[in-house]
Scaffold this motif. Structure first.
Motif, mmCIF file in Angstrom:
data_model
loop_
_atom_site.group_PDB
_atom_site.id
_atom_site.type_symbol
_atom_site.label_atom_id
_atom_site.label_comp_id
_atom_site.label_asym_id
_atom_site.label_seq_id
_atom_site.Cartn_x
_atom_site.Cartn_y
_atom_site.Cartn_z
ATOM 1 N N ALA A 30 1.054 -0.896 -0.349
ATOM 2 C CA ALA A 30 -0.272 -0.205 0.259
ATOM 3 C C ALA A 30 1.234 1.264 -0.211
ATOM 4 N N ALA A 31 2.096 0.637 0.271
ATOM 5 C CA ALA A 31 2.630 2.591 0.944
ATOM 6 C C ALA A 31 3.559 2.075 -0.481
ATOM 7 N N THR A 32 3.979 1.475 -1.440
ATOM 8 C CA THR A 32 4.832 1.008 -2.318
ATOM 9 C C THR A 32 4.609 1.664 -3.352
ATOM 10 N N ILE A 33 5.573 2.327 -3.907
ATOM 11 C CA ILE A 33 5.312 2.859 -5.256
ATOM 12 C C ILE A 33 5.462 1.608 -6.589
ATOM 13 N N MET A 34 4.481 1.371 -7.502
ATOM 14 C CA MET A 34 4.641 0.918 -8.558
ATOM 15 C C MET A 34 4.550 0.794 -9.719
ATOM 16 N N GLY A 35 4.922 0.069 -10.855
ATOM 17 C CA GLY A 35 5.526 0.033 -11.885
ATOM 18 C C GLY A 35 4.673 -0.857 -13.046
ATOM 19 N N SER A 52 2.226 5.988 -7.216
ATOM 20 C CA SER A 52 2.722 6.563 -5.994
ATOM 21 C C SER A 52 2.088 4.941 -5.069
ATOM 22 N N GLY A 53 2.334 5.132 -4.500
ATOM 23 C CA GLY A 53 1.293 4.600 -3.274
ATOM 24 C C GLY A 53 0.340 4.782 -2.627
ATOM 25 N N SER A 54 0.228 5.957 -2.210
ATOM 26 C CA SER A 54 -1.815 6.255 -2.394
ATOM 27 C C SER A 54 -2.433 6.195 -3.885
ATOM 28 N N GLY A 55 -1.281 6.730 -4.724
ATOM 29 C CA GLY A 55 -2.300 6.789 -5.791
ATOM 30 C C GLY A 55 -2.903 7.363 -6.698
ATOM 31 N N HIS A 56 -2.249 8.824 -5.801
ATOM 32 C CA HIS A 56 -2.596 10.120 -5.992
ATOM 33 C C HIS A 56 -1.628 10.789 -7.571
ATOM 34 N N ILE A 57 -0.775 9.966 -7.204
ATOM 35 C CA ILE A 57 0.182 10.661 -8.251
ATOM 36 C C ILE A 57 0.640 9.707 -9.701
ATOM 37 N N LYS A 58 0.705 9.374 -10.197
ATOM 38 C CA LYS A 58 0.905 8.960 -11.842
ATOM 39 C C LYS A 58 1.282 9.414 -12.763
ATOM 40 N N ASP A 73 -5.455 -0.669 -6.319
ATOM 41 C CA ASP A 73 -6.832 -0.654 -5.447
ATOM 42 C C ASP A 73 -5.750 -1.524 -3.997
ATOM 43 N N ASN A 74 -5.471 -0.772 -3.409
ATOM 44 C CA ASN A 74 -4.543 -0.910 -2.210
ATOM 45 C C ASN A 74 -5.358 -2.425 -1.531
ATOM 46 N N ALA A 75 -6.806 -2.704 -1.150
ATOM 47 C CA ALA A 75 -7.110 -3.224 -0.034
ATOM 48 C C ALA A 75 -6.941 -4.224 -1.319
ATOM 49 N N LYS A 76 -6.847 -4.896 -2.118
ATOM 50 C CA LYS A 76 -6.710 -5.884 -3.414
ATOM 51 C C LYS A 76 -5.037 -5.979 -3.279
ATOM 52 N N ASN A 77 -3.941 -5.030 -2.912
ATOM 53 C CA ASN A 77 -2.905 -5.461 -2.932
ATOM 54 C C ASN A 77 -2.166 -5.412 -4.541
ATOM 55 N N THR A 78 -3.379 -4.851 -5.119
ATOM 56 C CA THR A 78 -3.539 -4.936 -7.004
ATOM 57 C C THR A 78 -3.331 -3.790 -7.448
ATOM 58 N N VAL A 79 -2.238 -3.667 -8.389
ATOM 59 C CA VAL A 79 -1.885 -2.857 -9.404
ATOM 60 C C VAL A 79 -2.207 -3.303 -11.081
ATOM 61 N N TYR A 80 -3.144 -2.111 -11.706
ATOM 62 C CA TYR A 80 -3.684 -2.715 -12.583
ATOM 63 C C TYR A 80 -3.567 -1.329 -13.800
ATOM 64 N N LEU A 81 -3.356 -1.593 -15.578
ATOM 65 C CA LEU A 81 -2.968 -1.132 -16.140
ATOM 66 C C LEU A 81 -4.265 -0.809 -17.351
ATOM 67 N N ALA A 97 6.170 -3.132 -12.048
ATOM 68 C CA ALA A 97 7.145 -3.961 -10.904
ATOM 69 C C ALA A 97 7.129 -3.537 -9.081
ATOM 70 N N ALA A 98 7.595 -3.451 -8.570
ATOM 71 C CA ALA A 98 6.861 -2.923 -7.581
ATOM 72 C C ALA A 98 8.195 -2.175 -6.212
ATOM 73 N N GLY A 99 8.194 -1.376 -5.984
ATOM 74 C CA GLY A 99 9.159 -0.952 -5.151
ATOM 75 C C GLY A 99 10.771 0.133 -5.100
ATOM 76 N N SER A 100 10.387 1.298 -5.813
ATOM 77 C CA SER A 100 11.005 2.219 -6.875
ATOM 78 C C SER A 100 10.974 3.207 -5.684
ATOM 79 N N ARG A 101 12.507 3.589 -4.752
ATOM 80 C CA ARG A 101 12.481 4.689 -4.370
ATOM 81 C C ARG A 101 11.413 5.836 -4.209
ATOM 82 N N LEU A 102 11.621 6.353 -5.790
ATOM 83 C CA LEU A 102 10.872 7.601 -5.781
ATOM 84 C C LEU A 102 10.339 7.060 -7.585
ATOM 85 N N ILE A 103 9.165 7.998 -7.626
ATOM 86 C CA ILE A 103 9.252 7.529 -9.731
ATOM 87 C C ILE A 103 9.905 7.643 -10.063
#
Length: 121
Positions: A30-35, A52-58, A73-81, A97-103
């Motif tokens: 939930a707090a992890t940048i994903m791509g 971003s982790g919150s989903g506010h920055i894309k 969807d952080n409740a589902k631990n899932t990212v979509y494209l 991918a997951a876990g970048s320090r910054l976007i």
């Protein structure tokens, strides 16, 4: 250990749509940048989108801007494209991918195995 599993790839005609999913397990991201990245045959892997982790920055690559949308969807631990208006040049293996320090750094720690997207003309 974080595991990422992509799904939703397949064969689609040009102009069509697909939605890729990336389900994470092992711990909450939930707090992890994903791509999303992609790699076409004979080409280097390229950045597609990040969130971003919150989903506010894309952010999206210029080549897909206006056609692809990343979400999570952080409740589902899932990212979509969501991919609309697919073109033959979008044909590639798509990786989550997951876990970048910054976007902007794009130094992801964890990678999925990839899902094939093929767009026919």
């Amino acid at each position: 250990q974080v595991q990422l599993v992509e799904s939703g790839g397949g064969l689609v005609q040009a102009g069509g749509s697909l939605r890729l999913s990336c389900a994470a397990s092992g711990r909450s991201l939930a707090a992890t940048i994903m791509g999303w990245f992609r790699q076409a045959p004979g080409k280097e892997r390229e950045f597609v989108a990040a969130i971003s982790g919150s989903g506010h920055i894309k952010t999206h690559a210029d080549s897909v801007k206006g056609r692809f949308t990343i979400s999570r969807d952080n409740a589902k631990n899932t990212v979509y494209l969501q991919m609309n208006g697919l073109q033959t040049e979008d044909t590639a293996v798509y990786y989550c991918a997951a876990g970048s320090r910054l976007i902007t750094t794009r130094d992801y720690k964890y990678w999925g195995q990839g899902t094939q997207v093929t767009v026919s003309s």
